[in-house]
Design a protein around this motif. Structure first.
Motif, PDB file in Angstrom:
ATOM      1  N   THR A  34      -4.741   3.121  -0.652  1.00  0.00           N
ATOM      2  CA  THR A  34      -4.463   3.608  -1.991  1.00  0.00           C
ATOM      3  C   THR A  34      -2.951   3.717  -2.055  1.00  0.00           C
ATOM      4  O   THR A  34      -2.351   4.466  -1.293  1.00  0.00           O
ATOM      5  CB  THR A  34      -5.121   4.987  -2.241  1.00  0.00           C
ATOM      6  OG1 THR A  34      -6.525   4.852  -2.029  1.00  0.00           O
ATOM      7  CG2 THR A  34      -4.848   5.472  -3.655  1.00  0.00           C
ATOM      8  N   TYR A  36       0.054   4.921  -3.218  1.00  0.00           N
ATOM      9  CA  TYR A  36       0.810   5.956  -3.926  1.00  0.00           C
ATOM     10  C   TYR A  36       1.871   6.598  -3.042  1.00  0.00           C
ATOM     11  O   TYR A  36       2.595   7.483  -3.481  1.00  0.00           O
ATOM     12  CB  TYR A  36      -0.131   7.030  -4.484  1.00  0.00           C
ATOM     13  CG  TYR A  36      -0.788   7.865  -3.419  1.00  0.00           C
ATOM     14  CD1 TYR A  36      -0.248   9.085  -3.034  1.00  0.00           C
ATOM     15  CD2 TYR A  36      -1.932   7.422  -2.783  1.00  0.00           C
ATOM     16  CE1 TYR A  36      -0.848   9.846  -2.042  1.00  0.00           C
ATOM     17  CE2 TYR A  36      -2.539   8.169  -1.796  1.00  0.00           C
ATOM     18  CZ  TYR A  36      -1.989   9.377  -1.435  1.00  0.00           C
ATOM     19  OH  TYR A  36      -2.576  10.123  -0.448  1.00  0.00           O
ATOM     20  N   SER A  37       1.961   6.155  -1.779  1.00  0.00           N
ATOM     21  CA  SER A  37       2.987   6.688  -0.884  1.00  0.00           C
ATOM     22  C   SER A  37       3.213   5.692   0.257  1.00  0.00           C
ATOM     23  O   SER A  37       2.488   4.701   0.382  1.00  0.00           O
ATOM     24  CB  SER A  37       2.577   8.052  -0.315  1.00  0.00           C
ATOM     25  OG  SER A  37       1.447   7.915   0.517  1.00  0.00           O
ATOM     26  N   HIS A  75      -8.027   7.177  -7.439  1.00  0.00           N
ATOM     27  CA  HIS A  75      -8.200   7.998  -6.233  1.00  0.00           C
ATOM     28  C   HIS A  75      -7.692   9.395  -6.571  1.00  0.00           C
ATOM     29  O   HIS A  75      -6.498   9.589  -6.744  1.00  0.00           O
ATOM     30  CB  HIS A  75      -7.437   7.382  -5.064  1.00  0.00           C
ATOM     31  CG  HIS A  75      -7.911   7.867  -3.741  1.00  0.00           C
ATOM     32  ND1 HIS A  75      -7.087   8.027  -2.679  1.00  0.00           N
ATOM     33  CD2 HIS A  75      -9.137   8.229  -3.308  1.00  0.00           C
ATOM     34  CE1 HIS A  75      -7.765   8.460  -1.639  1.00  0.00           C
ATOM     35  NE2 HIS A  75      -9.012   8.597  -2.005  1.00  0.00           N
ATOM     36  N   THR A  77      -6.882  13.541  -6.495  1.00  0.00           N
ATOM     37  CA  THR A  77      -6.221  14.445  -5.550  1.00  0.00           C
ATOM     38  C   THR A  77      -7.195  15.426  -4.917  1.00  0.00           C
ATOM     39  O   THR A  77      -6.955  15.911  -3.826  1.00  0.00           O
ATOM     40  CB  THR A  77      -5.084  15.231  -6.241  1.00  0.00           C
ATOM     41  OG1 THR A  77      -5.612  15.931  -7.364  1.00  0.00           O
ATOM     42  CG2 THR A  77      -3.977  14.296  -6.686  1.00  0.00           C
ATOM     43  N   ASP A  85      -5.386  11.760 -10.799  1.00  0.00           N
ATOM     44  CA  ASP A  85      -5.272  10.498 -10.079  1.00  0.00           C
ATOM     45  C   ASP A  85      -3.979  10.522  -9.257  1.00  0.00           C
ATOM     46  O   ASP A  85      -2.919  10.886  -9.770  1.00  0.00           O
ATOM     47  CB  ASP A  85      -5.255   9.333 -11.076  1.00  0.00           C
ATOM     48  CG  ASP A  85      -5.054   7.994 -10.400  1.00  0.00           C
ATOM     49  OD1 ASP A  85      -6.065   7.378 -10.037  1.00  0.00           O
ATOM     50  OD2 ASP A  85      -3.891   7.583 -10.238  1.00  0.00           O
ATOM     51  N   LYS A  86      -4.056  10.149  -7.973  1.00  0.00           N
ATOM     52  CA  LYS A  86      -2.893  10.228  -7.089  1.00  0.00           C
ATOM     53  C   LYS A  86      -1.745   9.343  -7.556  1.00  0.00           C
ATOM     54  O   LYS A  86      -0.578   9.728  -7.436  1.00  0.00           O
ATOM     55  CB  LYS A  86      -3.290   9.855  -5.657  1.00  0.00           C
ATOM     56  CG  LYS A  86      -4.156  10.903  -4.988  1.00  0.00           C
ATOM     57  CD  LYS A  86      -4.486  10.519  -3.558  1.00  0.00           C
ATOM     58  CE  LYS A  86      -5.319  11.613  -2.911  1.00  0.00           C
ATOM     59  NZ  LYS A  86      -5.551  11.356  -1.494  1.00  0.00           N
ATOM     60  N   LYS A  89      -0.162  10.922 -10.678  1.00  0.00           N
ATOM     61  CA  LYS A  89       0.637  12.078 -10.281  1.00  0.00           C
ATOM     62  C   LYS A  89       1.980  11.636  -9.699  1.00  0.00           C
ATOM     63  O   LYS A  89       3.029  12.177 -10.045  1.00  0.00           O
ATOM     64  CB  LYS A  89      -0.133  12.920  -9.256  1.00  0.00           C
ATOM     65  CG  LYS A  89       0.628  14.152  -8.805  1.00  0.00           C
ATOM     66  CD  LYS A  89      -0.186  14.977  -7.825  1.00  0.00           C
ATOM     67  CE  LYS A  89       0.599  16.199  -7.366  1.00  0.00           C
ATOM     68  NZ  LYS A  89      -0.175  17.005  -6.420  1.00  0.00           N
ATOM     69  N   LYS A  90       1.953  10.640  -8.808  1.00  0.00           N
ATOM     70  CA  LYS A  90       3.188  10.142  -8.206  1.00  0.00           C
ATOM     71  C   LYS A  90       4.103   9.551  -9.281  1.00  0.00           C
ATOM     72  O   LYS A  90       5.322   9.754  -9.252  1.00  0.00           O
ATOM     73  CB  LYS A  90       2.857   9.089  -7.146  1.00  0.00           C
ATOM     74  CG  LYS A  90       4.041   8.616  -6.358  1.00  0.00           C
ATOM     75  CD  LYS A  90       4.531   9.698  -5.415  1.00  0.00           C
ATOM     76  CE  LYS A  90       5.379   9.099  -4.328  1.00  0.00           C
ATOM     77  NZ  LYS A  90       5.634  10.024  -3.247  1.00  0.00           N
TER      78      LYS A  90
END
Length: 156
Positions: A34, A36-37, A75, A77, A85-86, A89-90
């Motif tokens: 996923t 996001y990071s 996806h 949190t 949603d991750k 949010k990011k």
């Protein structure tokens, strides 16, 4: 001689000799990141493990279709399928569009996979590219009694 590959069958709860359904073809699906990071070593371990299996199957003469998805939406949190949603949010935190976050971290994921010499999959679909198919599959599972709805959500 190399001993046969044995895998744990969760249905029979036993280790069994691996036998493809349609030898020499083998399908291998791995749930991808996923995005996001940044990727961390724990993420790499998963993909390195499946890279070893992919290489082994190819070395044994199988024609492997390796599919690894990119989860680019949906996806949450919370661990109970609730929360934000991750990726959204990011994006909010970094003041970017969600797809900018997806692109940045997808590129970073691929760079890390290259650093570890992990082979790319045969196919790398995104979740957003297959929403229609996901809805159709969910409807088939519900109709077959293999899933149910709870609180407005489908449960498998």
């Amino acid at each position: 001689m190399i001993p046969p590959l044995r895998v744990f069958n969760t249905l029979s709860r036993q280790k069994e000799v691996f036998e493809p359904l349609n030898a020499p073809l083998v399908g291998m699906y791995v749930c991808g990141p996923t995005v996001y990071s940044d990727v961390h070593l724990g993420n790499v371990r998963t993909f390195l493990s499946f890279d070893v299996i992919y290489r082994y199957l190819k070395q044994q003469g199988y024609k492997v279709r390796y599919v690894r998805n990119i989860t680019d939406v949906g996806h949450l949190t919370g661990d109970q399928d609730q929360g934000e949603d991750k990726i959204a949010k990011k994006a909010r935190l970094e003041q970017l569009e969600p797809m900018e976050v997806v692109q940045r971290y997808t590129n970073g994921f691929h760079e890390v996979m290259q650093l570890f010499n992990i082979l790319p999959p045969s196919i790398e679909p995104t979740a957003t590219g297959h929403i229609v198919e996901q809805i159709a599959l969910t409807q088939r599972l519900l109709a077959a009694g293999l899933a149910y709805e709870m609180g407005g959500l489908s449960v498998f």
